[in-house]
Enzyme design. Structure first.
Site, PDB file in Angstrom:
ATOM      1  CG  ASP A   1      -1.700   1.264   1.253  1.00 42.32           C
ATOM      2  OD1 ASP A   1      -2.232   1.705   0.142  1.00 42.32           O
ATOM      3  OD2 ASP A   1      -2.047   1.689   2.521  1.00 42.32           O
ATOM      4  CB  SER A   2       0.304   4.813  -0.674  1.00 43.18           C
ATOM      5  OG  SER A   2      -1.131   4.929   0.371  1.00 43.18           O
TER       6      SER A   2
ATOM      7  CB  CYS B   1      -3.277   0.702  -2.667  1.00 43.67           C
ATOM      8  SG  CYS B   1      -2.962   2.581  -2.916  1.00 43.67           S
TER       9      CYS B   1
ATOM     10  CD  GLU C   1       0.961   6.533   5.587  1.00 48.77           C
ATOM     11  OE1 GLU C   1       1.905   6.332   6.011  1.00 48.77           O
ATOM     12  OE2 GLU C   1       0.028   5.682   5.449  1.00 48.77           O
TER      13      GLU C   1
ATOM     14  CB  CYS D   1      -9.159   5.375   0.577  1.00 51.17           C
ATOM     15  SG  CYS D   1      -7.534   5.595   1.223  1.00 51.17           S
TER      16      CYS D   1
ATOM     17  CG  HIS E   1      -4.581   5.238   4.389  1.00 55.11           C
ATOM     18  ND1 HIS E   1      -3.891   4.382   3.312  1.00 55.11           N
ATOM     19  CD2 HIS E   1      -3.561   5.541   5.133  1.00 55.11           C
ATOM     20  CE1 HIS E   1      -2.948   4.616   3.305  1.00 55.11           C
ATOM     21  NE2 HIS E   1      -2.513   5.336   4.590  1.00 55.11           N
TER      22      HIS E   1
HETATM   23  N1  DGL Z   1      -4.585   3.295   0.926  1.00 59.36           N
HETATM   24  C1  DGL Z   1      -4.890   3.911  -0.481  1.00 59.36           C
HETATM   25  C2  DGL Z   1      -5.836   3.615  -1.066  1.00 59.36           C
HETATM   26  O1  DGL Z   1      -6.371   2.600  -1.066  1.00 59.36           O
HETATM   27  C3  DGL Z   1      -4.450   5.509   0.007  1.00 59.36           C
HETATM   28  C4  DGL Z   1      -4.020   6.184  -1.258  1.00 59.36           C
HETATM   29  C5  DGL Z   1      -3.055   7.488  -0.968  1.00 59.36           C
HETATM   30  O2  DGL Z   1      -1.946   7.244  -0.577  1.00 59.36           O
HETATM   31  O3  DGL Z   1      -3.518   8.340  -1.499  1.00 59.36           O
HETATM   32  O4  DGL Z   1      -6.310   4.444  -2.170  1.00 59.36           O
END
Ligand code: DGL
Length: 263
Positions: free
Chosen positions: A10-11, A73, A151, A183, A185
């Site tokens: 993931d990011s 993600c 984050e 998302c 997150h």
């Molecule tokens: N967890 C990522 C998602 O599902 C976050 C994206 C981001 O880093 O903006 O889209």
């Protein structure tokens, strides 16, 4: 290197919401999680940048012994999974906003979608949305700034409350009965979202569905770990300070360790 792990990226830390579902459903599988927090958020990047970062994460997971890769993600899935599937000879599982179940179940015919700019503007998202929401009112809202606060470990902060109050305005006075979290997150914000929507709204994310799909693909390809003697080993890597990730995967006791790594 033995290819015996479920690789997840993931990011940042959000994909741990998916890892939790996978680990619960498949406790005997070894997992390896990459949090690319140094490059978060992905949601405001160009498609080319998202593809390049997804490629980098995939290469790292393959080096570390992934037998399957879960793109945990939405932004990376909706922008890059086609390229990844073309380029790499490994099965990929992606995550997309759960529009279909929300659309099918909505009684008020009004649903909300909270996702990143990158997901909402992707072709894959538009295609799915067109397919299932013809006769529905869909309120799409970009969660700008939410990933950054999560984050930073600020889920339960005044800053988060203020930002959410602002972001969620377009949903106010609407008859929505389903809110789709697009998302990985955002599941960490569910208690706050419940507080905001005083009506009985259903909030859905795709975590459980992704875990089930991962299991189904492992079974189909006959690469499911069948040694049920001992629990799988779960490794976590981040390319920034590990404190927030360490906390989110260990809400009660210090069970899992996070290592900082360059990737
Ligand atoms: N967890 C990522 C998602 O599902 C976050 C994206 C981001 O880093 O903006 O889209």
């Amino acid at each position: 290197m033995v290819k015996d792990k479920i690789g997840i990226f993931d990011s940042g830390i959000g994909g741990t919401s998916i890892w939790k579902e996978i680990h619960e459903l498949l406790p005997f599988e070894n997992t390896i999680y990459l949090a690319d927090s140094a490059n978060a958020p992905y949601g405001i990047k160009t498609r080319e940048e998202i593809v390049a970062l997804s490629r980098k994460n995939t290469i790292k997971l393959l080096e570390l012994g992934a037998k399957i890769i879960v793109v945990a993600c939405n932004t990376a899935t909706t922008n890059a999974i086609q390229e990844l599937r073309t380029e790499f000879d490994v099965p990929f599982i992606g995550i997309e906003p759960a529009i279909k179940p929300a659309a099918l179940k909505s009684k008020t015919k009004t649903i909300g979608i909270l996702a990143t700019k990158g997901t909402l503007s992707s072709q894959l998202f538009s295609k799915t949305s067109e397919l299932y929401t013809q006769d529905l009112k869909v309120i799409e809202v970009e969660g700008n700034g939410l990933v950054e606060l999560i984050e930073a470990g600020k889920i339960n902060s005044e800053e988060m409350d203020i930002l959410l109050q602002h972001i969620l305005i377009p949903f106010q006075e609407q008859a929505l009965d389903y809110l789709v979290l697009g998302c990985s997150h955002y599941p960490y914000l569910i208690p706050k979202l419940r507080h905001f929507f005083s009506n009985d709204i259903s909030i859905i994310d795709s975590g459980e569905a992704v875990a089930r799909q991962t299991k189904a693909v492992l079974e189909k390809l006959k690469i499911l770990n069948t040694n049920f003697q001992q629990k799988g080993e779960c490794k976590f890597y981040t390319n920034t300070n590990p404190t927030v990730l360490q906390k989110i995967i260990n809400p009660e006791k210090e069970e899992f360790q996070v290592k900082q790594k360059k990737f």
